[in-house]
Scaffold this motif. Structure first.
Motif, mmCIF file in Angstrom:
data_model
loop_
_atom_site.group_PDB
_atom_site.id
_atom_site.type_symbol
_atom_site.label_atom_id
_atom_site.label_comp_id
_atom_site.label_asym_id
_atom_site.label_seq_id
_atom_site.Cartn_x
_atom_site.Cartn_y
_atom_site.Cartn_z
ATOM 1 N N ASP A 179 -18.746 6.046 -15.683
ATOM 2 C CA ASP A 179 -20.176 5.847 -15.444
ATOM 3 C C ASP A 179 -20.694 6.678 -14.282
ATOM 4 O OD1 ASP A 179 -20.327 4.009 -17.509
ATOM 5 O OD2 ASP A 179 -20.108 2.263 -16.194
ATOM 6 N N LEU A 180 -19.791 7.120 -13.404
ATOM 7 C CA LEU A 180 -20.232 7.831 -12.206
ATOM 8 C C LEU A 180 -20.576 9.290 -12.476
ATOM 9 C CD1 LEU A 180 -19.114 5.228 -10.928
ATOM 10 C CD2 LEU A 180 -18.181 6.629 -9.092
ATOM 11 N N GLY A 181 -20.036 9.848 -13.550
ATOM 12 C CA GLY A 181 -20.348 11.229 -13.859
ATOM 13 C C GLY A 181 -19.381 11.791 -14.866
ATOM 14 N N PRO A 182 -19.632 12.993 -15.365
ATOM 15 C CA PRO A 182 -18.827 13.564 -16.453
ATOM 16 C C PRO A 182 -17.441 13.979 -15.999
ATOM 17 C CG PRO A 182 -20.399 15.174 -15.641
ATOM 18 C CD PRO A 182 -20.732 13.884 -14.953
ATOM 19 N N GLU A 183 -16.505 13.958 -16.933
ATOM 20 C CA GLU A 183 -15.163 14.432 -16.654
ATOM 21 C C GLU A 183 -15.156 15.954 -16.599
ATOM 22 O OE1 GLU A 183 -10.544 13.959 -18.270
ATOM 23 O OE2 GLU A 183 -12.155 12.817 -19.203
ATOM 24 N N ILE A 184 -14.343 16.480 -15.700
ATOM 25 C CA ILE A 184 -14.158 17.925 -15.586
ATOM 26 C C ILE A 184 -12.666 18.227 -15.707
ATOM 27 C CG2 ILE A 184 -16.222 18.304 -14.203
ATOM 28 C CD1 ILE A 184 -14.405 18.387 -11.724
ATOM 29 N N ASP A 185 -12.335 19.467 -15.957
ATOM 30 C CA ASP A 185 -10.942 19.889 -16.103
ATOM 31 C C ASP A 185 -10.270 19.878 -14.733
ATOM 32 O OD1 ASP A 185 -8.516 21.200 -16.601
ATOM 33 O OD2 ASP A 185 -9.416 22.575 -18.040
ATOM 34 N N ILE A 186 -9.139 19.181 -14.617
ATOM 35 C CA ILE A 186 -8.460 19.138 -13.323
ATOM 36 C C ILE A 186 -7.991 20.530 -12.891
ATOM 37 C CG2 ILE A 186 -7.760 16.723 -13.496
ATOM 38 C CD1 ILE A 186 -4.997 17.657 -14.323
ATOM 39 N N ALA A 187 -7.835 21.431 -13.849
ATOM 40 C CA ALA A 187 -7.431 22.797 -13.492
ATOM 41 C C ALA A 187 -8.530 23.529 -12.735
ATOM 42 C CB ALA A 187 -7.062 23.584 -14.742
ATOM 43 N N ASP A 188 -9.762 23.013 -12.820
ATOM 44 C CA ASP A 188 -10.879 23.665 -12.143
ATOM 45 C C ASP A 188 -11.098 23.150 -10.720
ATOM 46 O OD1 ASP A 188 -11.397 25.213 -14.362
ATOM 47 O OD2 ASP A 188 -12.852 23.811 -15.205
ATOM 48 N N LEU A 189 -10.324 22.149 -10.295
ATOM 49 C CA LEU A 189 -10.460 21.665 -8.931
ATOM 50 C C LEU A 189 -10.053 22.747 -7.936
ATOM 51 C CD1 LEU A 189 -8.873 18.120 -9.354
ATOM 52 C CD2 LEU A 189 -11.297 18.600 -8.961
#
Length: 269
Positions: free
Chosen positions: A145-155
């Motif tokens: 609910d807090l926000g969209p998932e992103i690719d952990i490789a992009d951290l």
């Protein structure tokens, strides 16, 4: 729900963050792990989180060392294999700790305005974004609910200098200076053994840098040398460091973060 706060804010600003958490999630247990990270020192903060979080209860851990606050750098939450959630800026601060907690599993942007404070400043995201996110998670809000998932490789990852193991010498970079003035390096005890062979405590080593050199004993702990004397030792996180018994190695040697040390066995006098 257990929540920890680690910042470079000092007392008052960190207490403000804790107050936000308690206002939203009054039943949460909140621990200020540290509010004394050197201002803007992302590497120091990352190494503190990496060292300390495995010893804390599973929970939500907020890390805020954020010189890029207010810029396009992203606010993120990272779930770990142990089941923790790490919250903070996407500037390299969080991934080293995530690796020690079973690895990063998912990452989400903290974008939903419903889980921020009503007014978000340009310079205090610890109060306005990160602390509310932690509190809402503690109160039962789903991370999705807090926000969209992103690719952990992009951290964003820290580009930490690796130790260089040579034949009879070890090159290590000072990652940070702790509050006692000890110089903590990028190398560990295994690196030292790989470079120099097995070492007994008490072995005299030579450490050199761009404009200096010193003969130092390799010891298990500070008290093995006299007050005011220097040593090389392995700190509680497993990293090699230079210390002075009841003193500051940084002041003693005039060294700081980024200094490159070359460590060898000392030649007999």
């Amino acid at each position: 729900m257990f929540i920890s706060l680690t910042t470079d804010f000092g007392d008052a600003y960190t207490a403000t963050c804790a107050g936000v958490v308690y206002t939203i999630a009054p039943a949460a247990t909140v621990l200020v792990l540290s509010d004394e990270v050197t201002p803007y020192a992302i590497v120091e903060g990352a190494m503190l989180l990496r060292q300390a979080l495995p010893y804390l209860p599973r929970g939500v851990h907020v890390g805020i060392v954020d010189p890029g606050v207010g810029t396009p750098r992203r606010p993120v939450a990272i779930t770990t294999g142990r089941g923790d959630v790490l919250i903070g800026p996407d500037n390299g601060l969080l991934p080293p700790a995530a690796e020690r907690l079973g690895g990063a599993v998912t990452a989400h942007l903290l974008e939903n305005p419903a889980y921020r404070l009503p007014e978000v400043s340009s310079s205090f995201h610890g109060r306005d974004i990160f602390s509310p996110a932690a509190a809402h998670l503690a109160a039962g809000t789903a991370l999705t609910d807090l926000g969209p998932e992103i690719d952990i490789a992009d951290l964003v990852r820290l580009d930490l200098p690796a130790p260089v193991i040579g034949d009879g010498e070890l090159k290590a970079t000072v990652l940070y200076t702790d509050r006692f003035g000890s110089l903590i390096t990028s190398a560990d005890e295994n690196d030292l053994t790989s470079a120099l062979g097995p070492l007994r405590h008490g072995t005299v080593l030579e450490a050199s840098w761009h404009n200096g050199t010193a003969r130092l004993p390799y010891e298990a702990t500070y008290g093995r040398v006299a007050k005011g004397e220097a040593l090389i030792w392995t700190d509680s996180s497993g990293l090699l460091g230079l210390a002075v018994n009841q003193g500051s190695a940084a002041e003693h040697f005039g060294l700081g973060d980024g200094a490159v040390l070359t460590i060898r066995r000392a030649l007999a006098h």
